[in-house]
Design a protein around this motif. Structure first.
Motif, PDB file in Angstrom:
ATOM      1  N   UNK A 304       0.817  -1.215   0.000  1.00 46.41           N
ATOM      2  CA  UNK A 304       0.000   0.000   0.000  1.00 46.41           C
ATOM      3  C   UNK A 304       0.851   1.266   0.000  1.00 46.41           C
ATOM      4  N   UNK A 305       2.006   1.204   0.634  1.00 49.87           N
ATOM      5  CA  UNK A 305       2.787   2.437   0.837  1.00 49.87           C
ATOM      6  C   UNK A 305       4.095   2.456   0.060  1.00 49.87           C
ATOM      7  N   UNK A 306       4.536   1.299  -0.370  1.00 48.15           N
ATOM      8  CA  UNK A 306       5.853   1.213  -1.010  1.00 48.15           C
ATOM      9  C   UNK A 306       6.990   1.314  -0.016  1.00 48.15           C
ATOM     10  N   UNK A 307       6.658   1.335   1.260  1.00 49.47           N
ATOM     11  CA  UNK A 307       7.686   1.474   2.305  1.00 49.47           C
ATOM     12  C   UNK A 307       7.856   0.164   3.077  1.00 49.47           C
ATOM     13  N   UNK A 308       9.065  -0.049   3.577  1.00 48.05           N
ATOM     14  CA  UNK A 308       9.211  -1.216   4.464  1.00 48.05           C
ATOM     15  C   UNK A 308       8.502  -0.935   5.780  1.00 48.05           C
ATOM     16  N   UNK A 309       7.995  -1.955   6.422  1.00 41.96           N
ATOM     17  CA  UNK A 309       7.286  -1.731   7.693  1.00 41.96           C
ATOM     18  C   UNK A 309       8.266  -1.304   8.783  1.00 41.96           C
ATOM     19  N   UNK A 310       7.801  -0.439   9.709  1.00 38.62           N
ATOM     20  CA  UNK A 310       8.667  -0.125  10.849  1.00 38.62           C
ATOM     21  C   UNK A 310       8.925  -1.387  11.658  1.00 38.62           C
ATOM     22  N   UNK A 311      10.150  -1.596  12.078  1.00 42.72           N
ATOM     23  CA  UNK A 311      10.474  -2.813  12.820  1.00 42.72           C
ATOM     24  C   UNK A 311      10.066  -2.622  14.269  1.00 42.72           C
TER      25      UNK A 311
END
Ligand code: FAD
Length: 316
Positions: A304-311
């Motif tokens: 959805x965001x093209x970003x890696x999820x915050x760990x």
């Protein structure tokens, strides 16, 4: 379709894991080869609400309850191999099929290696027991033997007095008993036999006498013995890290040294009992569920965001 989890082993650990994973709506395949550790025992004790149940009946009820969850499939088959494949695993089954899995939960128990004493195998599970908590109550106050094949087991002879004062420790000639231990056993009223055992005699699974190397026969009714154990073949194939006693090393959540493979039950610990195995299966299943749901959520987030999820949380 890949199963979320393939569970290898349908004893208390695997069955309870399947229940947890099933209730968590995971797609589960439970495979069992049908060789549980307690196969020779007529009754299973010490499992709250199930005390004294025949082991096959325990497994039947567990399986019946799993039928309530259509997302849990059960097969009576041996898992031949597990290989890493496309971020998950490829699992070859004894029924000739191959299935894909995102995670593996090993609950294969341990293999008890029968002692090379004539009569031992036939009495295992009916008169020879490993655990007094499992069978000591029914055998209480009878003539006990304790097979001590290493010095550490001498203490076991003392502990067993909690269930009967008529105890003889047999070293089977495997080590020299230190004088202070000899004196201790003597003062506690515990018999000590250091001659080798030639044979165990009994009828219909009931021990009657321990025959020593010179032909002397000592009447005994119950023998406590912890034979050596080894891991089932699959565990050796997988090359999982083992501890110094030969059990699969796991974190408190059941994670092994291989990413994506968890383990629970007897194969991970010397504290072996059905309830403990079931509990460990539940814990591993719960943590695997967390890992699977978080993995899916992270994938959706990235899509959805093209970003890696915050760990934030470590999943497995
Ligand atoms: C004689 C005896 C009496 C006992 N009595 C008691 C008792 O009264 N109370 C108690 O609490 N505990 C008792 N125990 C201990 C208890 O049986 C174990 O602690 C318990 O069964 C462990 O559960 P588990 O699920 O880890 O392994 P297990 O119950 O041993 O189940 C492992 C399963 O994995 C399967 N398996 C192995 N390899 C594969 C493979 N490659 N593919 C598919 N399946 C595979 C096996 O066939 C087996 O069915 C007893 C043990 C013995 C030996």
């Amino acid at each position: 379709m890949a199963y979320d989890v393939v569970i290898v082993g349908g004893g208390p650990a695997g069955l309870n894991a399947a229940l947890y994973l099933g209730r968590a709506r995971r797609a589960v395949l439970l495979c069992d080869a049908g060789t549980p550790r307690n196969a020779a025992a007529a009754h299973m004790h010490g499992f709250g609400s199930r005390d004294g149940i025949p082991p096959p009946e325990f497994r039947r009820i567990s399986r019946e309850q799993l039928l309530h969850y259509p997302n849990v499939e059960m097969r009576d088959t041996r898992v031949g191999s597990v290989e890493a494949h496309e971020g998950g695993f490829r699992v070859s089954l004894g029924d000739g099929t191959t299935v894909a899995a995102r995670r593996i939960l090993l609950a294969v128990g341990m293999v008890d290696v029968m002692m090379e004493i004539p009569g031992y195998r036939g009495l295992w599970g009916t008169s020879i027991f490993q655990c007094p908590f499992c069978h000591g109550w029914e055998a209480q106050d009878q003539a006990f033997g304790v097979l001590a094949t290493e010095p550490a087991f001498l203490d076991y002879g003392v502990v067993i007095q909690g269930w009967s004062r008529d105890v003889t420790v047999f070293t089977h000639g495997t080590f020299a008993v230190p004088p202070e231990q000899r004196e201790r056993l003597h003062h506690l009223g515990i018999g000590l036999e250091e001659r080798r055992i030639r044979a165990l005699h009994g009828t219909d699974g009931r021990l009657e006498a321990v025959e020593l190397e010179d032909g002397t026969r000592l009447p005994r009714r119950i023998l406590f013995s912890a034979p050596p154990q080894r891991q089932p073949a699959l565990v050796t194939q997988l090359g999982l890290a083992l501890d110094e006693l030969g059990f699969v090393k796991v974190t408190p959540m059941g994670e092994t040294s291989v990413q994506g493979i968890c383990a629970a039950g007897d194969m991970t610990t010397r504290m072996q009992g059905a309830l403990m195995a079931a509990s460990a299966g539940g814990i591993a299943a719960a943590m695997m569920t967390h890992g699977l749901i978080l993995e899916d959520a992270n994938r959706r987030y990235t899509a959805a965001t093209g970003k890696p999820p915050p760990v934030m949380t470590k999943g497995h």
